[in-house]
Design an enzyme around this catalytic site. Structure first.
Site, PDB file in Angstrom:
ATOM      1  N   LYS A 201      -7.118  62.205  86.615  1.00  9.23           N
ATOM      2  CA  LYS A 201      -7.869  61.999  85.373  1.00  9.23           C
ATOM      3  C   LYS A 201      -8.729  60.770  85.594  1.00  9.23           C
ATOM      4  O   LYS A 201      -8.231  59.652  85.692  1.00  9.23           O
ATOM      5  CB  LYS A 201      -6.949  61.781  84.180  1.00  9.23           C
ATOM      6  CG  LYS A 201      -7.739  61.590  82.875  1.00  9.23           C
ATOM      7  CD  LYS A 201      -6.934  60.924  81.799  1.00  9.23           C
ATOM      8  CE  LYS A 201      -7.817  60.577  80.601  1.00  9.23           C
ATOM      9  NZ  LYS A 201      -8.845  59.554  80.918  1.00  9.23           N
TER      10      LYS A 201
ATOM     11  N   GLY B 210      -2.148  50.901  84.122  1.00 11.22           N
ATOM     12  CA  GLY B 210      -2.876  50.618  82.895  1.00 11.22           C
ATOM     13  C   GLY B 210      -2.061  49.788  81.931  1.00 11.22           C
ATOM     14  O   GLY B 210      -1.117  49.092  82.324  1.00 11.22           O
ATOM     15  N   SER B 211      -2.395  49.895  80.671  1.00 10.44           N
ATOM     16  CA  SER B 211      -1.787  49.052  79.650  1.00 10.44           C
ATOM     17  C   SER B 211      -0.388  49.516  79.295  1.00 10.44           C
ATOM     18  O   SER B 211      -0.029  50.689  79.480  1.00 10.44           O
ATOM     19  CB  SER B 211      -2.646  49.053  78.382  1.00 10.44           C
ATOM     20  OG  SER B 211      -2.594  50.321  77.747  1.00 10.44           O
TER      21      SER B 211
ATOM     22  N   GLY C  64       0.647  53.398  78.724  1.00  9.44           N
ATOM     23  CA  GLY C  64       1.655  53.840  79.683  1.00  9.44           C
ATOM     24  C   GLY C  64       2.938  54.275  79.022  1.00  9.44           C
ATOM     25  O   GLY C  64       3.539  55.281  79.393  1.00  9.44           O
TER      26      GLY C  64
ATOM     27  N   GLU D  56       2.613  51.569  86.301  1.00 10.75           N
ATOM     28  CA  GLU D  56       2.512  50.131  86.548  1.00 10.75           C
ATOM     29  C   GLU D  56       1.782  49.569  85.341  1.00 10.75           C
ATOM     30  O   GLU D  56       0.604  49.862  85.128  1.00 10.75           O
ATOM     31  CB  GLU D  56       1.761  49.881  87.857  1.00 10.75           C
ATOM     32  CG  GLU D  56       1.833  48.449  88.323  1.00 10.75           C
ATOM     33  CD  GLU D  56       0.685  47.635  87.777  1.00 10.75           C
ATOM     34  OE1 GLU D  56       0.906  46.933  86.769  1.00 10.75           O
ATOM     35  OE2 GLU D  56      -0.410  47.706  88.329  1.00 10.75           O
TER      36      GLU D  56
ATOM     37  N   CYS E 169      -3.580  42.950  87.335  1.00 10.24           N
ATOM     38  CA  CYS E 169      -2.222  43.093  86.803  1.00 10.24           C
ATOM     39  C   CYS E 169      -1.308  41.996  87.323  1.00 10.24           C
ATOM     40  O   CYS E 169      -0.249  41.744  86.745  1.00 10.24           O
ATOM     41  CB  CYS E 169      -1.655  44.466  87.134  1.00 10.24           C
ATOM     42  SG  CYS E 169      -1.867  44.943  88.853  1.00 10.24           S
TER      43      CYS E 169
END
Length: 506
Positions: A182, A239-240, A244, A263, A300
């Site tokens: 995606k 991602g966030s 997530g 993650e 991150c």
């Protein structure tokens, strides 16, 4: 010449449009329209991946290694176009994207080398013992096998290394798992040109065209449809925490639950131990400020929290960090939405009791400046909100009274990607007391360094206890990442003719 995106999905080797589109948001120049996928597009892509699995999952390690190296070559052949559109879409500096491209091609080649060696298969063989008493033992052979189609979500902050042909895709393909990506709506054109490189490699290597698919879109419904598709066997996500966790819950609630390897970020605390502070507090403050603002803090592993002992050294460190941060200008963030979230997070902290604003931040649009706050260990322990990640160049200094309070702060931490000790040799006693705590909190522990560089190699762990990631036994960087997309299969008394190539002959 500038790359002109055609704005379509890649499904089963063909470029396909959708009934609706969304507009990209470049930092300058004209935007372009990209197909906005839906559940039907997801189904076509996943069905293509499932069809591909029956051949791609049985390819030899040499064939898959050649495929990975071919993808790397095709990306390099498009180097200038990739950099140009990547800069235009993300605002990241040209040098950063060139380095990230090298990391992307490097990890593709690393996984090629890794699967050729074959140790990841974890071969085990217990030969038959027909004469064993009281019961005979059958012949047993075990090996790791690919799990099936894998969904990969592109990341906003790494348009190359954690997106279309990034680490999740590379490790899944290396394992023998077809991929449905995606694409991230922040950089659809960058995702598209990388998909063109993958398609060229598929054609060159004469592989099933469904082994790699790209579906573009900017809706939550698209991601939900992908993780809930019954043929998807696992999900890789960077991602966030909010996004997530929502996808993780969908994976867990499926009739057949699947692993979600998310993650989700971290505040990556740095513990400045007393003797190191006494010896080099100025350098520590300046280096921390540089690490905190690197890439507008959009990593991150950004070291957003410093824990130190209160006193004159802490005062000097804080003022030095403030001066270093104030000298930096505004930086462009990845999207306007990320910039707005950053400013909202800074404002939220500024309004908390027990928090002192050391350096404020004010910018509009996609621009952001550093923000620095100061609090006590007591306030930190009492206010869980302070430990929430704010994605951007945001820093918190936590002043503790003594070593016992420093240990209490460490014990109160939630899962982290990294924890760091800044220490001198005479700090070893305190460091020894902190280490058992930090081992339980983080996937990677550093001494006298900064965590924003994540080496791609065999021993790297980029993960950690929740909420740093959703699976503390996994990593999204390094060769160990391939384990996420494999499962052990045992073959009992199996004729060699029926065994996979990686098992026959044991």
């Amino acid at each position: 010449m500038a790359y002109r995106p055609h704005g379509k999905h890649l499904i089963r080797g063909a470029w396909i449009g959708s009934a609706t589109t969304f507009a990209s948001q470049p930092i300058d120049g004209l935007s372009h329209e990209t197909a906005n996928g839906d559940a039907k597009d997801v189904d076509r892509a996943v069905q293509a991946a499932e069809d591909a699995f029956w051949t791609f999952g049985s390819t030899s390690r040499a064939e898959r290694a050649a495929f990975l190296r071919s993808i790397a070559e095709e990306i390099e052949a498009r180097a200038d176009e990739i950099t140009e559109i990547g800069v235009r879409e993300t605002g990241l500096p040209e040098a950063r994207l060139q380095g990230e491209r090298g990391r992307t091609t490097g990890q593709l080649r690393l996984f090629a080398d890794h699967i050729e060696v074959g140790e990841y298969l974890d071969h085990r063989h217990d030969p038959a013992l027909p004469n064993r008493q009281p019961l005979a033992r059958p012949d047993l052979k075990m090996v790791q096998r690919p799990i099936g189609p894998v969904a990969v979500f592109g990341a906003s902050n790494f348009p190359l290394a954690f997106s279309t042909a990034g680490g999740d895709t590379a490790s899944a393909l290396a394992a023998g798992c077809p991929v449905v990506v995606k694409g991230h709506p922040a950089h659809p054109g960058t995702g598209e040109i990388i998909a063109e490189a993958v398609l060229a490699a598929i054609t060159k290597c004469d592989l099933h065209p469904g082994c790699f698919n790209l579906v573009q879109g900017n809706t939550k419904e698209l991601g939900a449809a992908l993780v809930q598709h019954p043929l998807i066997a696992a999900v890789g996500f960077t991602g966030s925490l909010g996004a997530g966790r929502a996808l993780f819950d969908l994976c867990a609630s499926r009739p057949t639950p699947i692993p979600f390897f998310g993650e989700l970020g971290s505040v990556n605390p740095i513990f400045l131990l007393p003797e190191a502070m006494s010896a080099r507090s100025e350098a520590l403050a300046q280096d921390w400020a540089a690490s905190l603002t690197m890439g507008a803090g959009q990593f991150c592993t950004n070291p957003g929290v410093v824990v130190l002992m209160e006193g004159p050294s802490a005062d000097f460190f804080t003022e030095t960090a403030r001066l270093a941060l104030s000298e930096g200008g505004a930086q462009t963030m990845l999207t306007e939405g990320i910039a707005n979230s950053y400013r909202a997070g800074c404002e939220r902290v500024a309004n908390m009791s027990g928090v002192t604003e050391v350096l404020s931040s004010a910018c509009d649009g996609r621009r952001a400046k550093p923000y620095l706050s100061d609090t006590t260990g007591e306030e930190w322990l009492a206010n869980d909100t302070l430990a929430h990640e704010i994605f951007g160049p945001f820093g918190v200094i936590v002043r503790v009274k003594d070593r016992e309070e420093m240990l209490a702060v460490a014990r109160a931490l939630k899962g982290q990607l990294t924890c760091t000790l800044m220490m001198d040799e005479s700090d070893s006693d305190l460091a020894h007391h902190l280490m058992p705590v930090l081992e339980r909190k983080a996937g990677r522990i550093l001494t006298n360094g900064y965590p924003t560089g994540v080496e791609v190699c065999d021993s790297m762990v980029h993960g950690g206890p929740y909420p740093a990631s959703t699976n503390f036994g996994a990593t999204s960087v390094g060769t160990l990442a391939i384990r996420r997309f494999l499962r052990p299969v045992c073959y009992q008394n199996m004729p060699d003719a029926l065994l996979p190539n990686d098992v026959s002959g044991l």
